[in-house]
Design a protein around this motif. Structure first.
Motif, PDB file in Angstrom:
ATOM      1  N   GLN A  52       0.734  -1.277   0.039  1.00 32.09           N
ATOM      2  CA  GLN A  52       0.170   0.069  -0.097  1.00 32.09           C
ATOM      3  C   GLN A  52       0.934   1.298  -0.068  1.00 32.09           C
ATOM      4  OE1 GLN A  52      -2.768  -0.389   3.256  1.00 32.09           O
ATOM      5  NE2 GLN A  52      -3.330  -2.359   2.771  1.00 32.09           N
ATOM      6  N   LYS A 105     -14.477   2.095  -6.633  1.00 30.34           N
ATOM      7  CA  LYS A 105     -13.458   1.528  -5.670  1.00 30.34           C
ATOM      8  C   LYS A 105     -12.165   1.478  -5.946  1.00 30.34           C
ATOM      9  CE  LYS A 105     -16.973  -2.033  -3.958  1.00 30.34           C
ATOM     10  NZ  LYS A 105     -17.259  -3.356  -3.823  1.00 30.34           N
ATOM     11  N   SER A 106     -11.823   1.500  -7.470  1.00 27.85           N
ATOM     12  CA  SER A 106     -10.412   1.887  -7.909  1.00 27.85           C
ATOM     13  C   SER A 106      -9.916   3.075  -7.678  1.00 27.85           C
ATOM     14  CB  SER A 106     -10.441   1.168  -9.659  1.00 27.85           C
ATOM     15  OG  SER A 106     -10.797   0.110  -9.740  1.00 27.85           O
ATOM     16  N   ARG A 155      -9.269   3.328  -3.847  1.00 26.58           N
ATOM     17  CA  ARG A 155      -7.873   2.532  -3.476  1.00 26.58           C
ATOM     18  C   ARG A 155      -6.878   3.416  -3.729  1.00 26.58           C
ATOM     19  NH1 ARG A 155     -10.544  -2.115  -5.229  1.00 26.58           N
ATOM     20  NH2 ARG A 155      -9.731  -1.843  -7.254  1.00 26.58           N
ATOM     21  N   ARG A 207      -6.915   6.590  -1.226  1.00 25.56           N
ATOM     22  CA  ARG A 207      -6.239   6.126   0.081  1.00 25.56           C
ATOM     23  C   ARG A 207      -4.619   6.085   0.124  1.00 25.56           C
ATOM     24  NH1 ARG A 207      -7.453   2.082   4.646  1.00 25.56           N
ATOM     25  NH2 ARG A 207      -5.657   1.111   5.078  1.00 25.56           N
TER      26      ARG A 207
END
Length: 239
Positions: free
Chosen positions: A69, A157-158, A161, A164
């Motif tokens: 991440q 959602k992509s 992500r 984030r």
């Protein structure tokens, strides 16, 4: 934070009722977002095992997830460290956010759903409450998460992500190059952005978002440095 009792097995030492790696990931992520863990802080496996009451394999899985991440860097023969963006990456992160967020907020302001407006309004209420209580670390975390809520509000959602990761990198950058005065977003700028979205004014929402990001970037001192911490038990045990 209480430490669990160890249980010996044929392999590593494990702990009864130990948290899974996702909880460890979220604790470290939260500490980074709150700027309690400075860039380049060493995340010793032994200290993390002590802090969370878990075995090394669980800590290693958590560190791999954090590395994927972009929250930490893994170095061969040196271990894990909180990621430490340099000046070039700081510019890249803000350039990326300026490419992604203005069109995102423009799209959101064109036809916001009641659920999206409620999501953002509720989040700003949490920010305001944290400011009233002078909860600095909570204000810092919530200020960053407002931007992930914008992505969440459009239901992609992509993009969520990506946001984030970008917001996390921004928190590291502000922690490294920012001052205590600009550690969080200015008090009323999120409210103004929400007002433009509520008014279904895409141009105004986009203009405010660009100004907001430029405001954050202009407050950075690219020659400043924050010292890494070593008291992981105190920091992560209290998040």
């Amino acid at each position: 934070m209480s430490i669990k009792s160890p249980v010996k097995t044929s392999g590593e030492t494990i702990y009864s009722s130990e948290p899974d790696e996702n909880l460890i990931v979220e604790r470290i992520y939260k500490a980074v977002m709150e700027q309690q863990l400075a860039p380049n802080t060493k995340l010793s496996e032994a200290r993390l095992c002590e802090t969370f009451g878990v075995g090394r394999m669980r800590v290693r899985r958590a560190l791999l997830l954090l590395s994927s991440q972009g929250i930490i860097d893994l170095h061969s023969n040196r271990g894990a460290y909180v990621a430490c963006p340099d000046k070039s990456e700081a510019k890249d992160v803000f350039d990326a956010r300026l490419l992604i967020e203005p069109p995102l907020v423009r799209q959101l302001a064109q036809a916001p759903s009641e659920a999206s407006l409620a999501l953002l309004a509720d989040h700003i209420e949490l920010e305001d409450a944290a400011r009233r209580e002078n909860e600095r670390t909570e204000v810092i975390r919530l200020s960053g998460e407002f931007h992930t809520k914008l992505a969440q509000a459009i239901g992609n959602k992509s993009i969520s992500r990506m946001m984030r990761e970008l917001v996390t990198r921004t928190s590291l950058i502000v922690g490294l190059f920012g001052s205590s005065e600009n550690a969080s977003c200015p008090d009323d700028e999120h409210t103004k952005i929400l007002n433009a979205i509520q008014s279904r004014d895409p141009e105004r929402a986009e203009e405010l978002l660009i100004s907001h990001l430029n405001h954050i970037q202009s407050g950075l001192d690219m020659d400043a440095k924050q010292q890494p911490q070593d008291d992981l038990v105190s920091i992560l045990g209290s998040t």
